[in-house]
Design an enzyme around this catalytic site. Structure first.
Site, mmCIF file in Angstrom:
data_model
loop_
_atom_site.group_PDB
_atom_site.id
_atom_site.type_symbol
_atom_site.label_atom_id
_atom_site.label_comp_id
_atom_site.label_asym_id
_atom_site.label_seq_id
_atom_site.Cartn_x
_atom_site.Cartn_y
_atom_site.Cartn_z
ATOM 1 N N SER A 9 37.818 50.103 49.665
ATOM 2 C CA SER A 9 36.782 50.465 48.704
ATOM 3 C C SER A 9 35.628 51.090 49.476
ATOM 4 C CB SER A 9 36.275 49.218 47.959
ATOM 5 O OG SER A 9 34.990 49.475 47.406
ATOM 6 N N HIS A 34 40.077 53.211 47.388
ATOM 7 C CA HIS A 34 39.650 52.654 46.097
ATOM 8 C C HIS A 34 38.257 53.176 45.793
ATOM 9 C CE1 HIS A 34 39.512 49.247 43.118
ATOM 10 N NE2 HIS A 34 38.214 49.358 43.344
ATOM 11 N N ASP A 36 35.029 53.170 43.453
ATOM 12 C CA ASP A 36 34.289 52.380 42.454
ATOM 13 C C ASP A 36 33.284 53.240 41.719
ATOM 14 O OD1 ASP A 36 34.580 49.810 44.791
ATOM 15 O OD2 ASP A 36 35.388 49.717 42.760
ATOM 16 N N MET A 38 30.674 53.657 38.868
ATOM 17 C CA MET A 38 29.800 52.810 38.044
ATOM 18 C C MET A 38 28.762 53.670 37.334
ATOM 19 S SD MET A 38 29.132 49.668 40.683
ATOM 20 C CE MET A 38 30.469 49.030 41.710
ATOM 21 N N MET A 138 39.862 41.329 38.973
ATOM 22 C CA MET A 138 38.609 41.213 39.703
ATOM 23 C C MET A 138 38.411 39.770 40.161
ATOM 24 S SD MET A 138 37.491 44.221 39.850
ATOM 25 C CE MET A 138 35.928 43.806 40.638
ATOM 26 N N GLY A 143 30.538 45.356 39.851
ATOM 27 C CA GLY A 143 29.188 45.927 39.915
ATOM 28 C C GLY A 143 28.647 46.051 41.316
ATOM 29 N N PHE A 144 29.071 45.129 42.209
ATOM 30 C CA PHE A 144 28.496 45.180 43.559
ATOM 31 C C PHE A 144 29.524 44.738 44.602
ATOM 32 C CE2 PHE A 144 24.174 46.058 42.371
ATOM 33 C CZ PHE A 144 24.097 45.576 41.067
ATOM 34 N N GLY A 145 29.435 45.318 45.777
ATOM 35 C CA GLY A 145 30.241 44.845 46.889
ATOM 36 C C GLY A 145 29.540 43.670 47.561
ATOM 37 N N GLY A 146 30.200 43.083 48.524
ATOM 38 C CA GLY A 146 29.573 42.028 49.327
ATOM 39 C C GLY A 146 29.452 40.687 48.653
ATOM 40 N N ASP A 173 40.665 42.650 43.640
ATOM 41 C CA ASP A 173 39.474 43.383 44.066
ATOM 42 C C ASP A 173 38.234 42.499 44.038
ATOM 43 O OD1 ASP A 173 37.930 46.404 42.613
ATOM 44 O OD2 ASP A 173 37.464 45.211 44.394
ATOM 45 N N GLY A 175 35.612 40.558 47.331
ATOM 46 C CA GLY A 175 35.494 39.464 48.305
ATOM 47 C C GLY A 175 36.726 39.272 49.157
ATOM 48 N N GLY A 195 36.193 46.177 50.742
ATOM 49 C CA GLY A 195 35.112 47.113 51.057
ATOM 50 C C GLY A 195 34.303 46.606 52.228
HETATM 51 C C1 DX5 Z 1 32.961 45.723 42.780
HETATM 52 C C2 DX5 Z 1 34.048 46.664 43.281
HETATM 53 C C3 DX5 Z 1 34.832 46.147 44.452
HETATM 54 C C4 DX5 Z 1 34.027 45.843 45.595
HETATM 55 C C5 DX5 Z 1 34.841 45.407 46.774
HETATM 56 O O1 DX5 Z 1 32.642 46.074 41.457
HETATM 57 O O2 DX5 Z 1 34.987 46.858 42.280
HETATM 58 O O3 DX5 Z 1 35.769 47.164 44.849
HETATM 59 O O4 DX5 Z 1 33.290 46.988 45.962
HETATM 60 O O5 DX5 Z 1 33.899 45.230 47.747
HETATM 61 P P1 DX5 Z 1 33.902 43.896 48.633
HETATM 62 O O6 DX5 Z 1 35.176 44.015 49.416
HETATM 63 O O7 DX5 Z 1 32.663 44.033 49.451
HETATM 64 O O8 DX5 Z 1 33.882 42.742 47.697
HETATM 65 ZN ZN ZN Z 2 36.704 48.172 42.583
#
Ligand code: DX5
Ligand code: ZN
Length: 215
Positions: A9, A34, A36, A38, A138, A143-146, A173, A175, A195
């Site tokens: 990602s 991947h 993302d 948004m 999911m 909405g957010f990575g990390g 997808d 964490g 990601g």
């Molecule tokens: C969140 C995204 C995920 C996320 C994965 O909405 O769909 O793809 O970015 O990122 P990590 O690996 O940091 O959770």
């Molecule tokens: Zn994603």
């Protein structure tokens, strides 16, 4: 899908150098990219859109997986397929007529999928089985990575596998890192989306390898 695939990602890559990020992920040995998408409405975050995906398409031959976290997927989903994404996932929680949108993704030449946030029972996908080529589970709130992997969200996968059968891939997808990948695979993941674990790693190749199931 025989072996577990790794999808990078790019959400947590350097958004000012996405070409290099995709090239780095390819060198590191990922199987897929991947994307993302948004819109700032369906999720409280705004990332990149169709023009960026079109610009990146020529950078690599790796499959592109578009993950649409947008409120109006019917308008955009087929356009990501036309832009060269091999798969396009829309959220089952989006307020739209999903069967027609999923068919439009297929008509535009891509595999059609539904994504489900942690709070959504997988049974919500059962009405669309005739239009589904894969699913995106999911393990964080989109909405957010990390964010931290939610094992209880992954615990939905066996029930989803009963709905989908063995042939349709399940992407997982959120964490995903060395300490959580094994649980996602044990639950039935075919594709691991990562990601932060990749783009924050000192050496991405080792990070990719650390996600793969041990032989
Ligand atoms: C969140 C995204 C995920 C996320 C994965 O909405 O769909 O793809 O970015 O990122 P990590 O690996 O940091 O959770
Ligand atoms: Zn994603």
């Amino acid at each position: 899908m025989s072996r577990v695939q790794i999808a990078a990602s790019i959400l947590n890559a350097d958004l000012g150098a996405l070409r290099e990020a995709v090239q780095e992920a390819e060198r590191a040995g990922v199987d897929r990219i991947h994307l993302d998408i948004m819109d700032g409405h369906f999720v409280p975050n705004l990332t990149f859109g169709l023009a960026t995906v079109e610009a990146l398409r020529g950078v690599t031959k790796l499959p592109f997986d578009a993950h649409l976290m947008i409120s109006n997927p019917s308008t955009w989903a087929p356009r990501y397929a036309a832009a060269g994404c091999q798969t396009v996932a829309i959220h089952v929680e989006a307020p739209e007529r999903h069967a027609a949108t999923l068919e439009s993704i297929r008509s535009a030449g891509a595999l059609a999928g539904l994504a489900a946030d942690p709070g959504t029972p997988v049974d919500a996908l059962s009405a669309f089985l005739a239009q589904l080529d894969f699913a995106l589970v999911m393990t964080v709130k989109s909405g957010f990575g990390g964010q931290s992997y939610q094992p209880e969200a992954a615990a939905r996968i066996p029930a989803l596998r009963l709905l989908l059968g063995a042939a349709r891939p399940i992407h997982v997808d959120g964490g995903i890192k060395a300490g959580t990948a094994a649980d996602a695979v044990k639950q039935g993941a075919d594709v691991l989306v990562a990601g932060t674990a990749l783009f924050s790693a000192p050496e991405m190749g080792a990070a990719v390898a650390s996600l793969r199931p041990k032989a």
